[in-house]
Design a protein around this motif. Sequence first.
Motif, mmCIF file in Angstrom:
data_model
loop_
_atom_site.group_PDB
_atom_site.id
_atom_site.type_symbol
_atom_site.label_atom_id
_atom_site.label_comp_id
_atom_site.label_asym_id
_atom_site.label_seq_id
_atom_site.Cartn_x
_atom_site.Cartn_y
_atom_site.Cartn_z
ATOM 1 N N GLY A 141 0.803 -1.212 0.000
ATOM 2 C CA GLY A 141 0.000 0.000 0.000
ATOM 3 C C GLY A 141 0.840 1.267 0.000
ATOM 4 N N GLN A 142 2.138 1.119 0.271
ATOM 5 C CA GLN A 142 3.049 2.256 0.204
ATOM 6 C C GLN A 142 3.857 2.147 -1.084
ATOM 7 N N ASP A 143 4.387 3.244 -1.541
ATOM 8 C CA ASP A 143 5.200 3.244 -2.757
ATOM 9 C C ASP A 143 6.670 3.063 -2.358
ATOM 10 N N VAL A 144 7.023 1.800 -2.051
ATOM 11 C CA VAL A 144 8.389 1.487 -1.633
ATOM 12 C C VAL A 144 8.941 0.440 -2.590
ATOM 13 N N ALA A 145 10.024 0.789 -3.270
ATOM 14 C CA ALA A 145 10.626 -0.110 -4.253
ATOM 15 C C ALA A 145 11.278 -1.307 -3.563
ATOM 16 N N ALA A 193 14.929 10.360 5.227
ATOM 17 C CA ALA A 193 15.533 10.824 3.980
ATOM 18 C C ALA A 193 15.190 9.876 2.815
ATOM 19 N N LYS A 194 15.241 8.585 3.077
ATOM 20 C CA LYS A 194 15.042 7.587 2.021
ATOM 21 C C LYS A 194 13.589 7.503 1.577
ATOM 22 N N LEU A 195 12.669 7.611 2.515
ATOM 23 C CA LEU A 195 11.255 7.402 2.188
ATOM 24 C C LEU A 195 10.502 8.700 1.920
ATOM 25 N N ALA A 196 11.213 9.837 1.947
ATOM 26 C CA ALA A 196 10.568 11.137 1.742
ATOM 27 C C ALA A 196 9.948 11.205 0.343
#
Length: 196
Positions: A141-145, A193-196
Amino acid sequence: MARVPAAKRRDDLVNAAIQVIATHGVDGATTRRIAEQADAPLATLHYCFQTKELLFAAVFERLAERYREVLTANDVHGDVATTARAILRGLTDWYLESSDFASATIELISWAQRTKEHAAESVYNEAFKVMCSILERAASGQDVAPETIDQIGYVVGALSDGFVVNWLTYSDRAQAARQADVVIDVLDAWLAAKLA
């Protein structure tokens, strides 16, 4: 003397090996010391584990099992950042409470590197796989590669490894507890920083 079932005796010997390795290192983990720690006859140790390498393989399996338990126990079913934070906190807390496991892990990894064994790799690979599967579920549900999930797993592993080496080096529980908070802050900053 009551007969101890073989499965229980094997379990006792693996736990004893972890304690002896933590205290005396791999080189000092003689079969005699391990049998004494387990309160078992030396012949029983040799019956349960034909070689010390087989005993150490069982210790690696136990370590992988405990890592898996710690990781799954700290799956908070939140978003990916909250879950990564909970996993890292769970690992640092576990290391503080289980210094024998931490010491034995470091000792065995060093030993495996010197003897070109691959058992240490299997513990890390198993932990990484479990951690990434937890993080993948948290990221749904999150936009995480997928590569970001791998990076988070690596960062959590690297931070927890650094923490445990520092904790074992200084053996100052109060200082280590404060440093655990710093390690969590580092993860939080990296995730922000990474997930911003």
